[in-house]
Design a protein around this motif. Structure first.
Motif, mmCIF file in Angstrom:
data_model
loop_
_atom_site.group_PDB
_atom_site.id
_atom_site.type_symbol
_atom_site.label_atom_id
_atom_site.label_comp_id
_atom_site.label_asym_id
_atom_site.label_seq_id
_atom_site.Cartn_x
_atom_site.Cartn_y
_atom_site.Cartn_z
ATOM 1 N N LEU A 109 50.834 44.145 40.843
ATOM 2 C CA LEU A 109 51.215 42.732 41.657
ATOM 3 C C LEU A 109 50.020 41.822 41.623
ATOM 4 O O LEU A 109 48.956 42.293 41.645
ATOM 5 C CB LEU A 109 51.377 43.376 43.151
ATOM 6 N N GLN A 113 51.393 37.789 45.033
ATOM 7 C CA GLN A 113 52.668 38.596 45.276
ATOM 8 C C GLN A 113 52.444 39.536 46.599
ATOM 9 O O GLN A 113 53.074 39.555 47.363
ATOM 10 C CB GLN A 113 52.995 39.340 44.151
ATOM 11 N N LEU A 114 51.129 40.160 46.501
ATOM 12 C CA LEU A 114 50.727 40.874 47.587
ATOM 13 C C LEU A 114 50.501 40.097 48.812
ATOM 14 O O LEU A 114 51.281 40.407 50.137
ATOM 15 C CB LEU A 114 49.306 41.132 47.509
ATOM 16 N N ASP A 116 52.571 37.453 49.439
ATOM 17 C CA ASP A 116 53.858 37.038 49.977
ATOM 18 C C ASP A 116 54.585 38.181 50.669
ATOM 19 O O ASP A 116 55.230 38.088 51.562
ATOM 20 C CB ASP A 116 54.596 36.713 48.732
ATOM 21 N N MET A 117 54.156 39.471 50.177
ATOM 22 C CA MET A 117 54.769 40.612 50.976
ATOM 23 C C MET A 117 54.171 40.740 52.310
ATOM 24 O O MET A 117 54.844 41.252 53.142
ATOM 25 C CB MET A 117 54.238 41.700 50.167
ATOM 26 N N ARG A 120 55.892 38.135 54.326
ATOM 27 C CA ARG A 120 57.097 38.765 54.742
ATOM 28 C C ARG A 120 57.204 39.888 55.821
ATOM 29 O O ARG A 120 58.002 39.730 56.647
ATOM 30 C CB ARG A 120 57.834 39.288 53.354
#
Length: 126
Positions: A109, A113-114, A116-117, A120
């Motif tokens: 990742l 991306q991390l 973004d997670m 979320r």
């Protein structure tokens, strides 16, 4: 203050006492300068050895969260909540963030991306 000691826990009783007293201070159950329950009060309430309680309280003394006043008892130190906050932030980083980043790398990742997670996760739990 209500302690919930668990005889069946893997965590020793003295650490449970320290953690729960720290929680009570952090969550404003006790103010700076306020006296905390004595080792005798806690030991009688839970039917545990006063030395066990004292061992837990001494952890908080060494961390400058509570202090002994000879002949009077134990009291919450000035800036105790801030000390607890910094301690817990450091523990959060070492216990969770480092492991999370390590696992993210294993999964290839990206940093974005991390992030973004994580974003979320915050949105889903609002």
């Amino acid at each position: 203050m209500q302690f919930n000691l668990d005889d069946n826990s893997q965590e020793p009783l003295y650490l449970q006492v320290a953690r729960q007293l720290e929680d009570a201070i952090f969550l404003k159950g006790f103010d700076e300068g306020e006296q905390v329950p004595s080792t005798t009060e806690i030991s009688k309430q839970f039917h545990i050895n006063p030395a066990t309680v004292l061992k837990g309280m001494n952890i908080l003394v060494s961390e400058e969260i509570i202090e002994k006043h000879r002949g009077l008892g134990m009291f919450v130190t000035k800036n105790a909540r801030e000390r607890i906050k910094v301690k817990r932030q450091n523990e959060f980083y070492s216990d969770y963030i480092q492991n999370m980043v390590e696992e993210a790398r294993k999964l290839n990742l990206s940093k974005q991306q991390l992030l973004d997670m994580i974003e979320r996760g915050f949105e889903e739990n609002e």
